[in-house]
Design an enzyme around this catalytic site. Structure first.
Site, PDB file in Angstrom:
ATOM      1  N   ILE A 125      98.855 -17.412  52.681  1.00  0.00           N
ATOM      2  CA  ILE A 125     100.028 -18.131  52.834  1.00  0.00           C
ATOM      3  C   ILE A 125     100.585 -18.458  51.515  1.00  0.00           C
ATOM      4  O   ILE A 125     100.087 -18.489  50.684  1.00  0.00           O
ATOM      5  CB  ILE A 125      99.270 -19.490  53.364  1.00  0.00           C
ATOM      6  CG1 ILE A 125     100.503 -20.520  53.759  1.00  0.00           C
ATOM      7  CG2 ILE A 125      98.346 -20.264  52.439  1.00  0.00           C
ATOM      8  CD1 ILE A 125      99.876 -21.957  54.534  1.00  0.00           C
ATOM      9  N   ALA A 126     102.221 -18.462  51.706  1.00  0.00           N
ATOM     10  CA  ALA A 126     102.776 -18.567  50.506  1.00  0.00           C
ATOM     11  C   ALA A 126     103.455 -19.737  50.175  1.00  0.00           C
ATOM     12  O   ALA A 126     104.697 -19.950  50.939  1.00  0.00           O
ATOM     13  CB  ALA A 126     103.731 -17.363  50.424  1.00  0.00           C
ATOM     14  N   THR A 128     103.229 -21.830  46.846  1.00  0.00           N
ATOM     15  CA  THR A 128     103.681 -22.001  45.586  1.00  0.00           C
ATOM     16  C   THR A 128     104.727 -20.999  45.020  1.00  0.00           C
ATOM     17  O   THR A 128     104.637 -19.962  45.411  1.00  0.00           O
ATOM     18  CB  THR A 128     102.279 -21.797  44.636  1.00  0.00           C
ATOM     19  OG1 THR A 128     101.309 -22.619  45.248  1.00  0.00           O
ATOM     20  CG2 THR A 128     102.482 -22.121  43.274  1.00  0.00           C
ATOM     21  N   GLY A 133     104.476 -26.114  42.401  1.00  0.00           N
ATOM     22  CA  GLY A 133     103.180 -26.001  42.969  1.00  0.00           C
ATOM     23  C   GLY A 133     102.882 -27.487  43.544  1.00  0.00           C
ATOM     24  O   GLY A 133     102.908 -27.461  44.880  1.00  0.00           O
ATOM     25  N   PHE A 158     101.009 -16.688  42.452  1.00  0.00           N
ATOM     26  CA  PHE A 158      99.525 -17.151  42.736  1.00  0.00           C
ATOM     27  C   PHE A 158      99.072 -17.082  44.045  1.00  0.00           C
ATOM     28  O   PHE A 158      98.236 -17.900  44.590  1.00  0.00           O
ATOM     29  CB  PHE A 158      99.348 -18.632  42.318  1.00  0.00           C
ATOM     30  CG  PHE A 158      99.880 -18.907  40.934  1.00  0.00           C
ATOM     31  CD1 PHE A 158      99.866 -18.122  39.847  1.00  0.00           C
ATOM     32  CD2 PHE A 158     100.100 -20.381  40.709  1.00  0.00           C
ATOM     33  CE1 PHE A 158     100.180 -18.477  38.587  1.00  0.00           C
ATOM     34  CE2 PHE A 158     100.803 -20.719  39.488  1.00  0.00           C
ATOM     35  CZ  PHE A 158     100.783 -19.614  38.398  1.00  0.00           C
ATOM     36  N   GLU A 244      91.365 -27.384  54.039  1.00  0.00           N
ATOM     37  CA  GLU A 244      91.551 -26.564  52.962  1.00  0.00           C
ATOM     38  C   GLU A 244      90.639 -27.068  51.783  1.00  0.00           C
ATOM     39  O   GLU A 244      90.009 -26.512  51.081  1.00  0.00           O
ATOM     40  CB  GLU A 244      92.990 -26.224  52.581  1.00  0.00           C
ATOM     41  CG  GLU A 244      92.919 -25.327  51.097  1.00  0.00           C
ATOM     42  CD  GLU A 244      94.452 -24.847  50.803  1.00  0.00           C
ATOM     43  OE1 GLU A 244      95.524 -25.036  51.625  1.00  0.00           O
ATOM     44  OE2 GLU A 244      94.682 -24.112  49.889  1.00  0.00           O
ATOM     45  N   LEU A 339      72.915 -24.641  28.130  1.00  0.00           N
ATOM     46  CA  LEU A 339      71.731 -24.342  28.232  1.00  0.00           C
ATOM     47  C   LEU A 339      70.912 -22.857  28.133  1.00  0.00           C
ATOM     48  O   LEU A 339      70.106 -22.414  27.792  1.00  0.00           O
ATOM     49  CB  LEU A 339      70.895 -24.907  29.622  1.00  0.00           C
ATOM     50  CG  LEU A 339      71.022 -26.547  29.485  1.00  0.00           C
ATOM     51  CD1 LEU A 339      70.355 -27.178  30.456  1.00  0.00           C
ATOM     52  CD2 LEU A 339      69.971 -27.229  28.071  1.00  0.00           C
ATOM     53  N   HIS A 340      72.011 -22.112  28.416  1.00  0.00           N
ATOM     54  CA  HIS A 340      71.825 -20.499  28.367  1.00  0.00           C
ATOM     55  C   HIS A 340      72.047 -20.020  27.035  1.00  0.00           C
ATOM     56  O   HIS A 340      71.856 -18.769  26.922  1.00  0.00           O
ATOM     57  CB  HIS A 340      72.578 -19.744  29.537  1.00  0.00           C
ATOM     58  CG  HIS A 340      72.125 -19.729  30.966  1.00  0.00           C
ATOM     59  ND1 HIS A 340      72.124 -20.824  31.876  1.00  0.00           N
ATOM     60  CD2 HIS A 340      71.755 -18.697  31.731  1.00  0.00           C
ATOM     61  CE1 HIS A 340      71.496 -20.498  32.877  1.00  0.00           C
ATOM     62  NE2 HIS A 340      71.479 -19.203  32.978  1.00  0.00           N
ATOM     63  N   GLY A 365      94.466 -25.674  45.892  1.00  0.00           N
ATOM     64  CA  GLY A 365      94.509 -26.600  46.999  1.00  0.00           C
ATOM     65  C   GLY A 365      94.821 -27.992  46.758  1.00  0.00           C
ATOM     66  O   GLY A 365      94.434 -29.069  47.545  1.00  0.00           O
TER      67      GLY A 365
END
Ligand SMILES: Cc1cc2nc3c(=O)[nH]c(=O)nc-3n(C[C@H](O)[C@H](O)[C@H](O)COP(=O)(O)OP(=O)(O)OC[C@H]3O[C@@H](n4cnc5c(N)ncnc54)[C@H](O)[C@@H]3O)c2cc1C
Length: 379
Positions: A125-126, A128, A133, A158, A244, A339-340, A365
């Site tokens: 679906i176009a 933007t 946007g 996009f 969406e 934390l990693h 969205g």
């Protein structure tokens, strides 16, 4: 998650088994290959179609699954669990195909939906454009009526599934002077003269998702490719956007739970200063906060999921769900990367992939700011 979920029926859970098997066997092992290619191959789409995993909510008479949004949510949860990023099944099945199913006439549904369900026809679906946007009313692509045809001009950017798409729903102005009331939705087949795809866009995350620019130079399509009525495109968009946005929220809730489990496993194993990272009080408190957030998100999403299955979810509620779930996920992922340690910055670690892949949830969205604007209008 230690809370009893009551939103799903037995058939939903049976569907979960099929989806999980498909993602584990056919998708997860190929993620890295797709990341490098920047797109997902057609054969995988066809396999998903053969397994009945595309267009789950489309009525069976058009080749769909005849399911409800509960099946869609299961699909998203399993997609998150498998750590997938790329196959644009969700946008195809749950965001775009419903436009054809709900707005299209019988002839259009019979012509287009069976291919969408089998995976032979991939959808995009176009909306933007390079210049607009969030403010959809300001789109500049035009469709001029000439006899029994529309002549489409404009450029879009996009666009998810942009490289793979066979059918594109183009949001364009049939009356450039009428604002939102001049917007229409017109379906363009990708083999029409004058249609051109631009480059695959290099993104922060979601490397396997083919996001692209699309160009329309005097593209002629039959007038019968108009979806619904001329000038009602904006209203149709407003009708479908809640689903969406809610889909994005459902994904965020699932990713949050999965990332929390992965982080718990990691910190309980990793050692520093003669103890595990889990043993630091800071780690326990951070993860306790995230657990509380994950439960709050889950309760909200399951409540709205029930509402959506009864087709009662409003534009405002979908904005609340998207805003809350995606913001909570974004903040939690930042903490969980921390934390990693250095491993949190390595893309081979799932938390790093989620961090980059999920950042866009607060943008596409409708951005978080647009969600706040929508919510505040009802305050
Ligand atoms: C990976 C990816 C996939 C996408 N897939 C698709 C697709 O398949 N089809 C499609 O049509 N589009 C797609 N998009 C586009 C996406 O929907 C837009 O990027 C998004 O809606 C924001 O529009 P914009 O980029 O023009 O930002 P802008 O509208 O220029 O916004 C810029 C900033 O201004 C803020 N802003 C705008 N309006 C307001 C307001 N009223 N109040 C306060 N702040 C405001 C925004 O929140 C943002 O922070 C995709 C985008 C990405 C990144």
């Amino acid at each position: 998650m230690q809370i009893t979920r009551t939103v799903y029926r037995e058939d939903h859970e049976m569907f979960r088994t099929t989806v999980r098997r498909f993602f584990e066997k056919e998708c997860a092992p190929r993620q890295s290959e797709w990341d490098h290619a920047g797109r997902v191959d057609r054969e995988t789409w066809l396999k998903a179609g053969r397994e009945g995993l595309l267009c789950i909510t489309i009525p069976t008479e058009y080749g769909g699954g005849g399911g409800d949004f509960g099946h869609v949510a299961i699909f998203s949860e399993e997609y998150a669990r498998a750590g997938l990023s790329g196959p644009g099944f969700g946008v195809h099945s749950d965001i775009i195909a419903p436009y054809i199913a709900r707005v299209g006439n019988e002839e259009q549904k019979k012509k287009w939906l069976p291919g969408c369900c089998s995976g032979e026809t991939i959808l995009a679906i176009a909306m933007t454009e390079p210049g607009t946007g969030s403010d959809l009313k300001a789109v500049r692509a035009t469709a001029r009526r000439e006899g029994n045809e529309y002549v489409i001009n404009g450029s879009k950017t996009f666009i998810s599934n942009g490289l793979n798409a066979d059918l594109i729903i183009v949001v364009c102005k049939t009356d450039p002077n009428a604002g939102a009331k001049g917007i229409s939705l017109i379906v363009v087949e990708a083999d029409r003269a004058g249609f051109r795809r631009g480059r695959k866009l290099e993104k922060l995350g979601q490397y396997a998702q083919d996001t692209a620019e699309l160009f329309f130079d005097d593209v002629r399509v039959p007038a019968s490719n108009l979806l619904g009525e001329e000038g009602k495109g904006f209203a149709y968009l407003m009708g479908e956007l809640p689903q969406e946005r809610f889909s994005i929220a459902v994904t965020a809730a699932a990713r949050l739970e999965v990332a929390l489990e992965q982080t718990l496993d990691y910190v309980k194993d990793r050692r520093a200063f003669g103890q595990t990272v889990w043993d630091f009080q800071n780690t326990k408190f951070k993860l306790a906060d995230i657990k509380a957030q994950a439960i709050a998100v889950r309760l909200m999403i399951d409540h709205y999921l029930g509402e959506h299955m009864r087709r009662r979810l409003t534009l405002e509620e979908s904005a609340i769900a998207k805003l809350y779930a995606t913001e909570a996920l974004g903040k939690a992922l930042d903490e969980m990367v921390q934390l990693h340690g250095g491993y949190g910055y390595m893309l081979e670690y799932p938390v790093a992939r989620s961090f980059v892949d999920m950042r866009v949830n607060r943008i596409y969205g409708g951005t978080s700011e647009v969600m706040r604007d929508l919510i505040s209008r009802k305050l």
